[in-house]
Design a protein around this motif. Structure first.
Motif, PDB file in Angstrom:
ATOM      1  N   TYR A 136       0.889  -1.363  -0.106  1.00 21.17           N
ATOM      2  CA  TYR A 136      -0.030  -0.084   0.127  1.00 21.17           C
ATOM      3  C   TYR A 136       0.871   1.166   0.065  1.00 21.17           C
ATOM      4  N   PHE A 159      -1.132   1.226  -6.713  1.00 19.65           N
ATOM      5  CA  PHE A 159      -1.573   0.623  -5.611  1.00 19.65           C
ATOM      6  C   PHE A 159      -2.960   0.601  -5.403  1.00 19.65           C
ATOM      7  N   ALA A 161      -4.290   0.267  -2.365  1.00 17.56           N
ATOM      8  CA  ALA A 161      -4.785   0.690  -0.975  1.00 17.56           C
ATOM      9  C   ALA A 161      -3.636   1.856  -0.406  1.00 17.56           C
ATOM     10  N   TYR A 162      -4.042   2.752   0.435  1.00 19.87           N
ATOM     11  CA  TYR A 162      -3.226   3.875   0.943  1.00 19.87           C
ATOM     12  C   TYR A 162      -3.577   3.988   2.287  1.00 19.87           C
ATOM     13  N   LYS A 163      -2.495   4.614   3.081  1.00 19.74           N
ATOM     14  CA  LYS A 163      -2.519   5.003   4.174  1.00 19.74           C
ATOM     15  C   LYS A 163      -2.200   6.561   4.471  1.00 19.74           C
ATOM     16  N   LEU A 314      -0.316  -6.911   4.019  1.00 15.72           N
ATOM     17  CA  LEU A 314       0.127  -5.669   3.010  1.00 15.72           C
ATOM     18  C   LEU A 314       1.654  -5.079   3.275  1.00 15.72           C
ATOM     19  N   GLU A 316       4.086  -1.962   3.763  1.00 12.77           N
ATOM     20  CA  GLU A 316       4.022  -0.648   3.683  1.00 12.77           C
ATOM     21  C   GLU A 316       5.117  -0.094   2.471  1.00 12.77           C
TER      22      GLU A 316
END
Length: 358
Positions: A136, A159, A161-163, A314, A316
């Motif tokens: 992500y 991607f 997914a993201y944070k 996942l 990072e």
């Protein structure tokens, strides 16, 4: 032939971070890194690095790696033996904090030695295969306009997914930041947020309840990392999954958190969990407790470790060491691609190392 540790060298650098890493607790404008080189009696050299957030502790961590390394010169270069030896030497101090990081760094470099000596990528040495590891995009910026720009750049890497880090102001600002991220990456992407331990337990419950309609993948470290009971209260009161683990000092702290039912996910930081050796001890426990395991920082070696982690989730993607690496982690279609070459994937760009030497 029995091989031993010939030397352990540690070099401090301040690598560039562009953009800087922002959190609710402050900004990290450069990456303070300790670069570790372990040479063994047969001439094999393994590499690893440690990231310590602030230049204030860089001299201390560099010195600690040097002193602990000197203590094991002439002893077996087997990573598990070295890790057990160093932990035994520090037992009365209860090795946590910088001591655990130093032991982990030496451990990572020794596993790199084993893989190089065997002529195998670390992932193959550990029994896995160099398949792409789903990742992500972890954003460094927190202001909504900056989030839009950075997220669009990350989106080019594919991607899903993201944070983003939140908690620097109130709930309204959190919503604004999340909205900026959704605008940049589209409605189908999965989003997670990280409060970086900034909220008291009652406020964390209120804030996460208010964000329930965002359908977040997880909320990370909403309160103090060492407050397992507080996180358990939060988890029991909200429906959004809670992510914990980057701050666990070894598998004992992980086990205490799991026993407290403090979180839904586990996040391993290879320098805090105990290096490769500590990760390999911790991963089966997380799996047995039904916790998906994600990684924190260290994308090169974490990709190899997630590839052999039974409940891997996942990786990072936030590469703080790219400025001094010959071949930083490579992302294709939202996954980190493992190189099918001997070692852990860490090689220095010596010109950059000289340029950024602290």
């Amino acid at each position: 032939m029995t091989t031993t540790v010939r030397s352990v060298h540690a070099r401090p650098v301040l690598a560039p971070l562009d953009p800087p890493l922002q959190t609710a607790s402050g900004e990290v404008p450069t990456a303070p890194l300790v670069l570790i080189d372990v040479e063994t009696s047969d001439g094999v050299v393994g590499h690893a690095y440690l990231f310590c957030y602030t230049p204030m502790v860089l001299p201390a961590l560099t010195s600690l790696v040097t002193e602990l390394g000197a203590a094991v010169v002439g002893t077996s270069d087997a990573p598990r033996a070295v890790e057990a030896d160093l932990r035994a030497r520090l037992r009365l101090l209860r090795p946590q904090g910088l001591a655990t990081m130093a032991i982990s760094g030496i451990d990572m470099a020794l596993w790199d030695v084993l893989a190089r000596r065997a002529g195998l990528p670390l992932v193959r040495l550990l029994g896995g295969s160099p398949e792409p590891v789903r990742a992500y995009g972890s954003l460094r910026r927190m202001a909504p306009d900056d989030v839009r720009v950075e997220a669009r750049e990350l989106a080019r890497l594919g991607f899903g997914a993201y944070k983003v880090k939140v908690g620097s102001a109130g709930l309204a600002r959190d919503r604004e930041v999340i909205a900026a991220l959704r605008e940049a990456v589209g409605p189908d992407a999965e989003l997670a947020v990280d409060f970086n331990q900034t909220l008291p337990v009652p406020e964390a419950i209120r804030r996460i309840h208010a964000l329930a309609d965002e359908d977040l993948l997880w909320v990370e470290e909403p309160t103090r990392a060492d407050d397992a009971a507080g996180h358990a209260r939060i988890r029991a009161a909200v429906s959004t999954p809670i992510q914990l683990g980057e701050s666990w000092w070894g598998e004992d702290e992980m086990t205490a958190s799991l026993r407290a039912d403090a979180g839904d996910h586990a996040m391993f930081d290879v320098a805090r969990i105990g290096g490769v050796t500590g990760w390999l001890r911790a991963a089966p426990v997380a799996h047995a407790c039904g916790r998906p395991v994600s990684s924190h920082f260290w994308p090169e070696i974490s990709a190899a470790l997630l590839a052999v982690t039974p409940s891997a989730f996942l990786l990072e993607y936030l590469d703080v060491a790219a400025g001094v690496l010959r071949s930083p982690a490579r992302v294709v279609d939202g996954s980190v691609v493992l190189a099918d070459e001997p070692g852990s994937g860490v090689e220095w760009d010596e010109d950059a190392v000289d340029r950024y030497r602290a």
